[in-house]
Write a protein that holds these residues in place. Structure first.
Motif, PDB file in Angstrom:
ATOM      1  N   ALA A 118      72.055 147.853 109.807  1.00  0.00           N
ATOM      2  CA  ALA A 118      71.823 146.586 109.130  1.00  0.00           C
ATOM      3  C   ALA A 118      71.288 146.904 107.744  1.00  0.00           C
ATOM      4  O   ALA A 118      70.401 147.757 107.588  1.00  0.00           O
ATOM      5  CB  ALA A 118      70.821 145.747 109.909  1.00  0.00           C
ATOM      6  N   VAL A 119      71.849 146.258 106.725  1.00  0.00           N
ATOM      7  CA  VAL A 119      71.381 146.474 105.356  1.00  0.00           C
ATOM      8  C   VAL A 119      71.118 145.127 104.693  1.00  0.00           C
ATOM      9  O   VAL A 119      71.788 144.139 104.979  1.00  0.00           O
ATOM     10  CB  VAL A 119      72.385 147.290 104.502  1.00  0.00           C
ATOM     11  N   SER A 120      70.146 145.136 103.825  1.00  0.00           N
ATOM     12  CA  SER A 120      69.822 143.961 103.032  1.00  0.00           C
ATOM     13  C   SER A 120      70.064 144.311 101.574  1.00  0.00           C
ATOM     14  O   SER A 120      69.399 145.192 101.037  1.00  0.00           O
ATOM     15  CB  SER A 120      68.366 143.561 103.270  1.00  0.00           C
ATOM     16  N   VAL A 121      71.020 143.645 100.970  1.00  0.00           N
ATOM     17  CA  VAL A 121      71.375 143.919  99.582  1.00  0.00           C
ATOM     18  C   VAL A 121      70.608 142.948  98.698  1.00  0.00           C
ATOM     19  O   VAL A 121      70.690 141.731  98.874  1.00  0.00           O
ATOM     20  CB  VAL A 121      72.897 143.771  99.366  1.00  0.00           C
ATOM     21  N   GLU A 122      69.840 143.525  97.767  1.00  0.00           N
ATOM     22  CA  GLU A 122      69.003 142.694  96.897  1.00  0.00           C
ATOM     23  C   GLU A 122      69.408 142.793  95.434  1.00  0.00           C
ATOM     24  O   GLU A 122      69.097 141.911  94.648  1.00  0.00           O
ATOM     25  CB  GLU A 122      67.541 143.093  97.068  1.00  0.00           C
ATOM     26  N   GLY A 123      70.058 143.853  95.031  1.00  0.00           N
ATOM     27  CA  GLY A 123      70.459 144.046  93.641  1.00  0.00           C
ATOM     28  C   GLY A 123      70.874 145.475  93.413  1.00  0.00           C
ATOM     29  O   GLY A 123      70.735 146.317  94.299  1.00  0.00           O
ATOM     30  N   PRO A 124      71.381 145.791  92.215  1.00  0.00           N
ATOM     31  CA  PRO A 124      71.839 147.153  91.927  1.00  0.00           C
ATOM     32  C   PRO A 124      70.766 148.213  92.168  1.00  0.00           C
ATOM     33  O   PRO A 124      69.624 148.057  91.756  1.00  0.00           O
ATOM     34  CB  PRO A 124      72.215 147.086  90.441  1.00  0.00           C
ATOM     35  N   GLY A 125      71.170 149.274  92.879  1.00  0.00           N
ATOM     36  CA  GLY A 125      70.293 150.411  93.115  1.00  0.00           C
ATOM     37  C   GLY A 125      69.232 150.203  94.178  1.00  0.00           C
ATOM     38  O   GLY A 125      68.403 151.074  94.407  1.00  0.00           O
ATOM     39  N   HIS A 173      73.521 151.537  89.659  1.00  0.00           N
ATOM     40  CA  HIS A 173      74.289 150.407  89.130  1.00  0.00           C
ATOM     41  C   HIS A 173      75.048 149.642  90.217  1.00  0.00           C
ATOM     42  O   HIS A 173      75.703 148.657  89.920  1.00  0.00           O
ATOM     43  CB  HIS A 173      75.281 150.896  88.070  1.00  0.00           C
ATOM     44  N   TRP A 174      74.988 150.121  91.436  1.00  0.00           N
ATOM     45  CA  TRP A 174      75.740 149.507  92.536  1.00  0.00           C
ATOM     46  C   TRP A 174      74.751 148.953  93.560  1.00  0.00           C
ATOM     47  O   TRP A 174      73.760 149.610  93.887  1.00  0.00           O
ATOM     48  CB  TRP A 174      76.648 150.547  93.191  1.00  0.00           C
ATOM     49  N   PRO A 175      75.019 147.782  94.119  1.00  0.00           N
ATOM     50  CA  PRO A 175      74.094 147.169  95.086  1.00  0.00           C
ATOM     51  C   PRO A 175      73.906 147.950  96.387  1.00  0.00           C
ATOM     52  O   PRO A 175      72.842 147.907  96.984  1.00  0.00           O
ATOM     53  CB  PRO A 175      74.718 145.804  95.364  1.00  0.00           C
ATOM     54  N   LEU A 176      74.942 148.676  96.853  1.00  0.00           N
ATOM     55  CA  LEU A 176      74.842 149.400  98.126  1.00  0.00           C
ATOM     56  C   LEU A 176      75.393 150.811  97.962  1.00  0.00           C
ATOM     57  O   LEU A 176      76.501 151.000  97.469  1.00  0.00           O
ATOM     58  CB  LEU A 176      75.617 148.669  99.225  1.00  0.00           C
ATOM     59  N   SER A 213      86.950 140.328  97.449  1.00  0.00           N
ATOM     60  CA  SER A 213      85.975 140.197  96.357  1.00  0.00           C
ATOM     61  C   SER A 213      85.043 141.405  96.255  1.00  0.00           C
ATOM     62  O   SER A 213      84.121 141.405  95.450  1.00  0.00           O
ATOM     63  CB  SER A 213      85.150 138.930  96.562  1.00  0.00           C
ATOM     64  N   VAL A 214      85.283 142.437  97.062  1.00  0.00           N
ATOM     65  CA  VAL A 214      84.402 143.603  97.113  1.00  0.00           C
ATOM     66  C   VAL A 214      85.012 144.771  96.331  1.00  0.00           C
ATOM     67  O   VAL A 214      86.146 145.164  96.578  1.00  0.00           O
ATOM     68  CB  VAL A 214      84.140 144.028  98.576  1.00  0.00           C
ATOM     69  N   SER A 215      84.230 145.312  95.400  1.00  0.00           N
ATOM     70  CA  SER A 215      84.615 146.528  94.677  1.00  0.00           C
ATOM     71  C   SER A 215      83.898 147.704  95.329  1.00  0.00           C
ATOM     72  O   SER A 215      82.749 147.571  95.753  1.00  0.00           O
ATOM     73  CB  SER A 215      84.187 146.445  93.210  1.00  0.00           C
ATOM     74  N   TYR A 216      84.560 148.856  95.378  1.00  0.00           N
ATOM     75  CA  TYR A 216      83.943 150.042  95.966  1.00  0.00           C
ATOM     76  C   TYR A 216      84.593 151.287  95.402  1.00  0.00           C
ATOM     77  O   TYR A 216      85.683 151.255  94.855  1.00  0.00           O
ATOM     78  CB  TYR A 216      84.043 150.024  97.491  1.00  0.00           C
ATOM     79  N   THR A 217      83.885 152.386  95.522  1.00  0.00           N
ATOM     80  CA  THR A 217      84.415 153.690  95.172  1.00  0.00           C
ATOM     81  C   THR A 217      83.828 154.692  96.157  1.00  0.00           C
ATOM     82  O   THR A 217      82.725 154.489  96.670  1.00  0.00           O
ATOM     83  CB  THR A 217      84.107 154.078  93.708  1.00  0.00           C
ATOM     84  N   SER A 218      84.566 155.739  96.440  1.00  0.00           N
ATOM     85  CA  SER A 218      84.046 156.753  97.353  1.00  0.00           C
ATOM     86  C   SER A 218      84.604 158.106  96.978  1.00  0.00           C
ATOM     87  O   SER A 218      85.642 158.218  96.335  1.00  0.00           O
ATOM     88  CB  SER A 218      84.385 156.417  98.810  1.00  0.00           C
ATOM     89  N   GLY A 219      83.882 159.134  97.383  1.00  0.00           N
ATOM     90  CA  GLY A 219      84.293 160.504  97.092  1.00  0.00           C
ATOM     91  C   GLY A 219      83.081 161.413  97.117  1.00  0.00           C
ATOM     92  O   GLY A 219      82.145 161.196  97.875  1.00  0.00           O
ATOM     93  N   LEU A 241      79.982 153.796  97.134  1.00  0.00           N
ATOM     94  CA  LEU A 241      79.233 152.783  96.408  1.00  0.00           C
ATOM     95  C   LEU A 241      79.980 151.466  96.556  1.00  0.00           C
ATOM     96  O   LEU A 241      81.202 151.417  96.408  1.00  0.00           O
ATOM     97  CB  LEU A 241      79.118 153.159  94.927  1.00  0.00           C
ATOM     98  N   VAL A 242      79.226 150.384  96.861  1.00  0.00           N
ATOM     99  CA  VAL A 242      79.846 149.096  97.162  1.00  0.00           C
ATOM    100  C   VAL A 242      79.154 147.994  96.373  1.00  0.00           C
ATOM    101  O   VAL A 242      77.921 147.929  96.342  1.00  0.00           O
ATOM    102  CB  VAL A 242      79.762 148.783  98.676  1.00  0.00           C
ATOM    103  N   LYS A 243      79.943 147.121  95.764  1.00  0.00           N
ATOM    104  CA  LYS A 243      79.407 145.952  95.068  1.00  0.00           C
ATOM    105  C   LYS A 243      79.532 144.746  95.985  1.00  0.00           C
ATOM    106  O   LYS A 243      80.635 144.289  96.294  1.00  0.00           O
ATOM    107  CB  LYS A 243      80.149 145.700  93.759  1.00  0.00           C
ATOM    108  N   LEU A 244      78.375 144.262  96.427  1.00  0.00           N
ATOM    109  CA  LEU A 244      78.276 143.088  97.293  1.00  0.00           C
ATOM    110  C   LEU A 244      77.250 142.138  96.686  1.00  0.00           C
ATOM    111  O   LEU A 244      76.285 142.587  96.068  1.00  0.00           O
ATOM    112  CB  LEU A 244      77.782 143.492  98.687  1.00  0.00           C
ATOM    113  N   PRO A 245      77.407 140.831  96.906  1.00  0.00           N
ATOM    114  CA  PRO A 245      76.363 139.903  96.456  1.00  0.00           C
ATOM    115  C   PRO A 245      75.111 140.061  97.322  1.00  0.00           C
ATOM    116  O   PRO A 245      75.191 140.575  98.443  1.00  0.00           O
ATOM    117  CB  PRO A 245      76.997 138.525  96.630  1.00  0.00           C
ATOM    118  N   PRO A 246      73.962 139.645  96.822  1.00  0.00           N
ATOM    119  CA  PRO A 246      72.742 139.728  97.637  1.00  0.00           C
ATOM    120  C   PRO A 246      72.936 139.054  98.993  1.00  0.00           C
ATOM    121  O   PRO A 246      73.589 138.016  99.089  1.00  0.00           O
ATOM    122  CB  PRO A 246      71.701 138.993  96.795  1.00  0.00           C
ATOM    123  N   GLY A 247      72.405 139.679 100.038  1.00  0.00           N
ATOM    124  CA  GLY A 247      72.521 139.135 101.389  1.00  0.00           C
ATOM    125  C   GLY A 247      72.301 140.203 102.437  1.00  0.00           C
ATOM    126  O   GLY A 247      72.000 141.351 102.128  1.00  0.00           O
TER     127      GLY A 247
END
Length: 160
Positions: free
Chosen positions: A142-149, A79-82, A57-63, A120-126
């Motif tokens: 350790a990272v806390s994802v709260e929303g895009p950017g 535009h990306w959560p992480l 369920s995770v979208s990502y891009t790198s480069g 860049l990684v799209k993860l739900p908040p957590g």
């Protein structure tokens, strides 16, 4: 100077032109549907952004090895959560960093290799743990994802 062609020569020339046209069209069609190309030149996103990949369920891009790709990834961070960045000695950009992301229950959500210094990684908040391994040295943040950017993490190694 006038060149005369016989019916045989004209037919052969027309057949050769048609064959080259068909082969070129087939090559163009095959190359436009290639989804394994990880470079910005082969992506469908436009604007220099590398191809977006999906793992579960995770979208990502790198480069970010080239200037266009690097600027596109920096521009898209909001535009990306992480957002992750990988650097080496004297702030050299790194590629080939092995990245794993696990959630609060230690379930692995992403296991891949970065194609450049930015990911860049799209993860739900957590709350998540990001493991990044370059050569034989692994770091974890350790990272806390709260929303895009909102969430950024930079990894730095002092090895060549």
């Amino acid at each position: 100077m006038t060149i005369k062609t016989t019916g045989k020569h004209a037919a052969a020339a027309v057949a050769a032109v048609l064959a080259l046209g068909a082969a070129g069209g087939a090559w163009a069609q095959a190359s436009s549907t290639d989804t394994t190309d990880m470079s910005s030149a082969g992506n469908t996103n436009g604007g220099g952004l590398p191809q977006v990949q999906q793992q579960g369920s995770v979208s990502y891009t790198s480069g970010g090895v080239g200037l266009d790709e690097s600027k596109a990834l920096q521009r898209e961070q909001s535009h990306w959560p992480l957002s992750l960045r990988f650097t080496g000695p004297t702030a050299d950009y790194l590629s080939g960093v092995h990245v794993r992301i696990v959630d609060g229950k230690n379930a692995e959500l992403l296991n891949t290799e970065a194609m450049g210094p930015y990911m860049l990684v799209k993860l739900p908040p957590g709350k998540y743990t990001v493991f990044a391994k370059y050569k034989d040295q692994e770091q974890k943040h350790a990272v806390s994802v709260e929303g895009p950017g909102k969430s950024k993490s930079a990894f730095h190694w002092n090895i060549q």
